[in-house]
Scaffold this motif. Structure first.
Motif, short mmCIF file in Angstrom:
data_model
loop_
_atom_site.label_atom_id
_atom_site.label_comp_id
_atom_site.label_asym_id
_atom_site.label_seq_id
_atom_site.Cartn_x
_atom_site.Cartn_y
_atom_site.Cartn_z
N CYS A 49 -24.93 -23.99 10.68
CA CYS A 49 -24.48 -25.22 10.01
C CYS A 49 -24.41 -25.03 8.50
O CYS A 49 -23.51 -25.54 7.83
CB CYS A 49 -25.41 -26.38 10.36
N ILE A 53 -21.22 -25.45 6.06
CA ILE A 53 -21.16 -26.29 4.87
C ILE A 53 -20.61 -25.49 3.69
O ILE A 53 -19.75 -25.95 2.93
CB ILE A 53 -22.56 -26.85 4.54
N TYR A 57 -16.98 -26.09 1.75
CA TYR A 57 -16.92 -26.31 0.30
C TYR A 57 -16.03 -25.27 -0.38
O TYR A 57 -15.29 -25.58 -1.31
CB TYR A 57 -18.33 -26.25 -0.29
N PHE A 250 -22.38 -34.46 -0.29
CA PHE A 250 -23.58 -34.15 0.47
C PHE A 250 -24.30 -35.38 1.00
O PHE A 250 -25.07 -35.28 1.96
CB PHE A 250 -24.55 -33.34 -0.40
N TYR A 256 -19.87 -33.47 6.12
CA TYR A 256 -21.19 -32.85 5.98
C TYR A 256 -22.21 -33.54 6.88
O TYR A 256 -23.10 -32.88 7.44
CB TYR A 256 -21.63 -32.88 4.52
N ARG A 259 -22.51 -32.11 10.26
CA ARG A 259 -23.25 -30.84 10.32
C ARG A 259 -24.75 -31.09 10.35
O ARG A 259 -25.49 -30.36 11.03
CB ARG A 259 -22.85 -29.95 9.15
N LEU A 273 -28.37 -27.65 4.53
CA LEU A 273 -27.80 -28.19 3.30
C LEU A 273 -28.19 -27.36 2.09
O LEU A 273 -27.36 -27.07 1.22
CB LEU A 273 -28.23 -29.65 3.12
N GLY A 276 -26.07 -24.11 2.34
CA GLY A 276 -24.66 -24.32 2.03
C GLY A 276 -24.42 -24.70 0.58
O GLY A 276 -23.50 -24.19 -0.06
N THR A 372 -12.44 -28.78 9.40
CA THR A 372 -13.53 -29.73 9.16
C THR A 372 -12.98 -31.13 8.91
O THR A 372 -13.48 -32.12 9.46
CB THR A 372 -14.36 -29.27 7.96
#
Length: 533
Positions: A49, A53, A57, A250, A256, A259, A273, A276, A372
């Motif tokens: 995950c 992320i 991005y 975020f 996001y 995820r 997080l 990523g 995504t």
């Protein structure tokens, strides 16, 4: 133009493309249920995950537009990346625990409980518009190197990419998207590092020459530090913009949030997080350094930059309105050709095999972001519109049909947006930042208002009704659409502050509306949580 695609390049590209499509079909069974399509059955490893992320991005906006900006100007946009750690900390502390505890897949269901249905629809609508714009810019940038390489029509390249990414998103759902993202993150990172190494090797004197030429051109500058120039992209303007947009990404972005939900544990979601978000900071610096290195490279070979200007002039003349003044290559500046210099270098200077890897990396950057956006948009269409208004008790088979239908529809809209951008003459990064500012519509402001204030639904609605005109004023007043009679009231703030102003206005009005006797003490939007682990 030298550097035609070799058999090795085609092999690398075809293998990558085939593997990506196959991955979508490999997850077809998991994507056959609505829970599997939208959350991957909440069973994916945190590191996967996190790479997803990161890959989301690091779109082709980063891959091509960031080098183009540092080539034409300096490292001013890198300040945006410096806001990521703070936004990540805030999201890990408050947002991730909430979404993990919630039974809702939509990130915006909480707003309905806090402020009413209008808030949920307002935020989800602006999110859906943002994704159409994002997909368009990403696919447009992806098509640039392929047009230079193959000589194909831009529209054809965009259509092929749009259809391909829609297919594997349609079949495999979020699990296919996340696993494909993880692989694409490795491909695009390896491609960028290999490209920079090859570029430094090709420049006489290597890194020393790059540093010397860049220092002489003030290429490493972050921009002005003035606290009074709010109409220019100063460090403070970009930092504020970066904080708001990254917090929106975020903290409240459906892409996001899915995820976080898909991770197999709360701790894994938090780690994903951090992984990523923090991976992007050094990688964005790498892309800015690639642009700076390109500047040094073209300074030593001005004749190649002349070729780039000729290509850009030819492309612009091909899409120009009949009867208009033709574009002359000699009149173009570094800013006019910024988005093209990296693609041109890839297709003319990279050795066989590595050239194929880099083109695959550009595809990877585009496809990870578009897939995504497709999955998250389809999820919102199902949760915030179909189930909320049309069929609250819809069965799983009907839900999957809606998800797949929405995937196709949003794939078509994003592809259409990319086709419109073919006539683009400005920096793609500038265009994307402007669209992101406008379409954000104060989304972060409404979430923060729900978290920290006593404002009720009516007060929040008044705040939004004040915030939207502020956004519209900032977006429209610098354009020809603004009436000449109102010239004295044109906005002089930098366009990147649009999202910041919208957020501040909503928060300020909303807090005032929460003061007794107007306010009350409703349940908080997000619960108090422990420090991030």
């Amino acid at each position: 133009m030298s550097g035609a695609f070799s058999g090795v390049d085609w092999t690398v590209l075809v293998v990558y493309f085939t593997a990506t499509m196959a991955l979508g079909f490999a997850f077809a069974r998991r994507g056959g249920s609505s829970e599997g399509f939208t959350t991957g059955d909440r069973s994916l490893p945190g590191w996967v995950c996190g790479l997803s992320i990161f890959a989301t991005y690091l779109s082709s906006i980063s891959y091509l537009a960031l080098p183009g900006k540092s080539f034409a100007d300096n490292w001013n946009p890198f300040v945006f990346s410096l806001a990521i750690p703070l936004a990540t900390l805030i999201a890990v502390t408050w947002f991730v625990p909430y979404y993990r505890a919630s039974t809702e897949v939509s990130a915006y269901a909480a707003l309905e409980r806090r402020f009413g249905l209008w808030a949920r629809i307002y935020v989800s609508l602006f999110y859906l518009l943002t994704q159409v714009a994002r997909m368009g810019v990403v696919m447009y940038l992806m098509a640039l190197p392929m047009q230079m390489l193959l000589g194909w029509d831009m529209a054809t390249l965009i259509l092929v990419t749009g259809v391909s990414v829609t297919i594997y998103s349609f079949v495999g759902g979020i699990a296919a998207v996340i696993w494909a993202d993880a692989i694409q993150a490795i491909v695009l990172s390896a491609g960028a590092v290999a490209c920079l190494a090859a570029m430094l090797w090709a420049i006489p004197g290597g890194p020393g020459t790059v540093m010397e030429v860049a220092a002489a051109g003030d290429k490493f500058s972050l921009g002005s530090w003035s606290l009074t120039e709010w109409g220019a992209p100063t460090v403070w303007v970009i930092l504020l913009y970066g904080l708001v947009i990254n917090l929106q990404n975020f903290g409240v972005d459906q892409s996001y949030v899915q995820r976080y939900i898909a991770a197999d544990s709360d701790a894994a979601a938090k780690r994903s997080l951090w992984l990523g978000g923090l991976l992007y900071v050094p990688m964005s610096a790498l892309f800015f350094f690639i642009g700076t290195t390109l500047f040094a490279y073209y300074q030593t070979r001005p004749e190649t930059l002349t070729e780039v200007r000729a290509i850009v002039a030819e492309q612009r003349n091909a899409v120009a309105a009949p009867g208009g003044e033709p574009v002359v290559a000699a009149d173009l500046t570094d800013a006019d050709v910024g988005d093209r210099v990296f693609p041109y270098y890839i297709v003319t200077q990279m050795p066989a095999g590595l050239r194929g890897l880099l083109v695959a990396a550009v595809f990877a950057a585009a496809m990870s972001t578009v897939s995504t956006s497709l999955n998250s948009s389809a999820t919102l269409i199902l949760e915030d519109y179909y189930k909320r208004f049309l069929a609250p008790e819809a069965g799983d088979a009907a839900a999957v049909r809606v998800l797949r239908g929405a995937t196709v529809a949003w794939g078509a809209l994003g592809t259409g947006m990319a086709l419109l951008l073919i006539r683009l003459t400005d920096s793609a990064l500038d265009v994307w930042w402007m669209l992101a500012s406008v379409f954000s519509g104060g989304i972060v402001g409404l979430f923060l208002l729900g978290m920290a204030s006593r404002t009720n639904s009516a007060g929040a609605a008044v705040a939004v009704l004040c915030g939207l005109p502020a956004v519209a004023w900032m977006a429209l007043s610098p354009t020809p659409l603004w009436p000449a009679a109102l010239d004295d009231f044109r906005c002089t703030l930098h366009p990147n502050l649009t999202a910041v102003v919208g957020t501040v206005v909503i928060l300020a009005v909303g807090f005032l509306a929460g003061i007794p006797p107007f306010g009350r003490r409703p349940e908080p939007l997000l619960p108090q949580t422990e420090a991030p682990g």
